[in-house]
Motif scaffolding. Sequence first.
Motif, PDB file in Angstrom:
ATOM      1  N   TYR A  93       0.838  -1.205   0.000  1.00 50.87           N
ATOM      2  CA  TYR A  93       0.000   0.000   0.000  1.00 50.87           C
ATOM      3  C   TYR A  93       0.872   1.254   0.000  1.00 50.87           C
ATOM      4  CZ  TYR A  93      -3.374   3.499   1.508  1.00 50.87           C
ATOM      5  OH  TYR A  93      -4.144   4.628   1.599  1.00 50.87           O
ATOM      6  N   PHE A  94       1.925   1.244   0.806  1.00 47.38           N
ATOM      7  CA  PHE A  94       2.845   2.389   0.888  1.00 47.38           C
ATOM      8  C   PHE A  94       3.527   2.633  -0.463  1.00 47.38           C
ATOM      9  CE2 PHE A  94       7.238   3.857   1.543  1.00 47.38           C
ATOM     10  CZ  PHE A  94       6.992   5.098   2.112  1.00 47.38           C
ATOM     11  N   THR A  95       4.000   1.550  -1.085  1.00 44.77           N
ATOM     12  CA  THR A  95       4.663   1.669  -2.388  1.00 44.77           C
ATOM     13  C   THR A  95       3.705   2.210  -3.440  1.00 44.77           C
ATOM     14  OG1 THR A  95       6.080  -0.218  -1.825  1.00 44.77           O
ATOM     15  CG2 THR A  95       5.963   0.424  -4.139  1.00 44.77           C
ATOM     16  N   ALA A  96       2.460   1.709  -3.437  1.00 42.87           N
ATOM     17  CA  ALA A  96       1.461   2.173  -4.402  1.00 42.87           C
ATOM     18  C   ALA A  96       1.129   3.644  -4.174  1.00 42.87           C
ATOM     19  CB  ALA A  96       0.202   1.319  -4.297  1.00 42.87           C
ATOM     20  N   THR A 119       1.713   6.602  -6.859  1.00 41.44           N
ATOM     21  CA  THR A 119       0.587   7.447  -7.280  1.00 41.44           C
ATOM     22  C   THR A 119       0.934   8.922  -7.164  1.00 41.44           C
ATOM     23  OG1 THR A 119      -0.996   5.751  -6.592  1.00 41.44           O
ATOM     24  CG2 THR A 119      -1.831   7.987  -6.856  1.00 41.44           C
ATOM     25  N   ILE A 120       1.586   9.300  -6.068  1.00 39.13           N
ATOM     26  CA  ILE A 120       1.983  10.698  -5.866  1.00 39.13           C
ATOM     27  C   ILE A 120       2.936  11.148  -6.966  1.00 39.13           C
ATOM     28  CG2 ILE A 120       3.280  12.246  -4.348  1.00 39.13           C
ATOM     29  CD1 ILE A 120       2.147  10.625  -1.993  1.00 39.13           C
ATOM     30  N   LEU A 121       3.912  10.301  -7.291  1.00 38.86           N
ATOM     31  CA  LEU A 121       4.885  10.648  -8.324  1.00 38.86           C
ATOM     32  C   LEU A 121       4.220  10.775  -9.691  1.00 38.86           C
ATOM     33  CD1 LEU A 121       7.882   8.363  -7.277  1.00 38.86           C
ATOM     34  CD2 LEU A 121       7.684  10.832  -6.981  1.00 38.86           C
ATOM     35  N   ILE A 122       3.313   9.837 -10.006  1.00 37.45           N
ATOM     36  CA  ILE A 122       2.623   9.885 -11.298  1.00 37.45           C
ATOM     37  C   ILE A 122       1.734  11.120 -11.377  1.00 37.45           C
ATOM     38  CG2 ILE A 122       0.881   8.743 -12.718  1.00 37.45           C
ATOM     39  CD1 ILE A 122       2.027   6.068 -11.764  1.00 37.45           C
ATOM     40  N   ASP A 123       0.986  11.406 -10.283  1.00 41.51           N
ATOM     41  CA  ASP A 123       0.117  12.587 -10.264  1.00 41.51           C
ATOM     42  C   ASP A 123       0.921  13.862 -10.416  1.00 41.51           C
ATOM     43  OD1 ASP A 123      -2.066  11.001  -9.989  1.00 41.51           O
ATOM     44  OD2 ASP A 123      -2.336  11.335  -7.834  1.00 41.51           O
ATOM     45  N   SER A 124       2.114  13.893  -9.787  1.00 45.60           N
ATOM     46  CA  SER A 124       2.962  15.082  -9.881  1.00 45.60           C
ATOM     47  C   SER A 124       3.444  15.290 -11.313  1.00 45.60           C
ATOM     48  CB  SER A 124       4.164  14.937  -8.944  1.00 45.60           C
ATOM     49  OG  SER A 124       5.038  16.035  -9.065  1.00 45.60           O
ATOM     50  N   ARG A 125       3.876  14.199 -11.974  1.00 48.96           N
ATOM     51  CA  ARG A 125       4.311  14.289 -13.361  1.00 48.96           C
ATOM     52  C   ARG A 125       3.152  14.710 -14.268  1.00 48.96           C
ATOM     53  NH1 ARG A 125       8.838  11.444 -15.168  1.00 48.96           N
ATOM     54  NH2 ARG A 125      10.545  11.731 -13.679  1.00 48.96           N
TER      55      ARG A 125
END
Length: 301
Positions: A67-70, A74-80
């Motif tokens: 869950y932590f890794t996902a 998600t944060i990195l993808i949303d930021s990009r």
Amino acid sequence: MIIYSVFSEYYLENNIASSGIHNLFTSLWWTMQTITTVGYGDTPVYGEYGRINGMAIMLIGIGSLGYFTAAVTTILIDSRLAARLGDKMAVEKKHIIICNYNDTAKKVLDEISAAGYDIVILNQDDIPQKNDYTFIKGNFLNENDLIKAGIKKASIILIFSKNEDRDSMAIDAETILSAMIARRLNNALRIIAEILNPSSRMHAEPYIDDIIIKGDVSSMLIYSSINIPGMPELFNEMLKSGRMVEDDINDVQRNMTFKEFLEIMQKNGKTVIGFRKNDVIMLANASDNKVDMDSYIYINN
């Protein structure tokens, strides 16, 4: 979960001689192997309760780590994705904001990017993405969008006219309104704006520091080339060379006359072309009046 695993396994396995866990560090080592699914097998667990507890740790720990890794992914993808779509908050300081990306803005962008300024572009439509600037998708009349572009920390804002088939006065009215909003959000901000209609100047002057009337400079350069052939090339070369500089005038220099000041500067290899006082620029003159000015603009020979 890690803390629980370390102490519970140590408590359950420490008294079993054949167990591999006899101190907290070894228990931590076993915990990290188990939760990350590495499982070297060099730290055995033999107790029945220890193994039952270990199974619970495997299920909950591996799930928690997944869950932590996902979440991080998600944060990195949303930021990009936000950066690509222009839906993020600018983090620059003392930067230049460019509002409305048109042909003139593109040319100016190339010049100021080469000069090393931090740039944020605020535009309603998507533009080509480069690493030279931060793109914020929004409206220059929207206060929240200006805040996203970092208006409160910016040093300069450039407002270009929209490329729209509308009445020039209406477009200028939007430019002036945007300047009013920007001034309210950051009173120390230097505002440079492009207007289309010369009649809009009187309405723009209270809110805009430097007003550029679209087409005026080009018209004057064309006219000057009639009387002085090659003037446009000379003007462009002078601006691109970086030899035009502005310096403050000290107290000693203020006691000089304009004539004395110009002569001294000329001997120092500086050709003075103008003076500034209270943000108003005047051309240099060799009069006998005192140099009661804030700064001088010169070409460094």
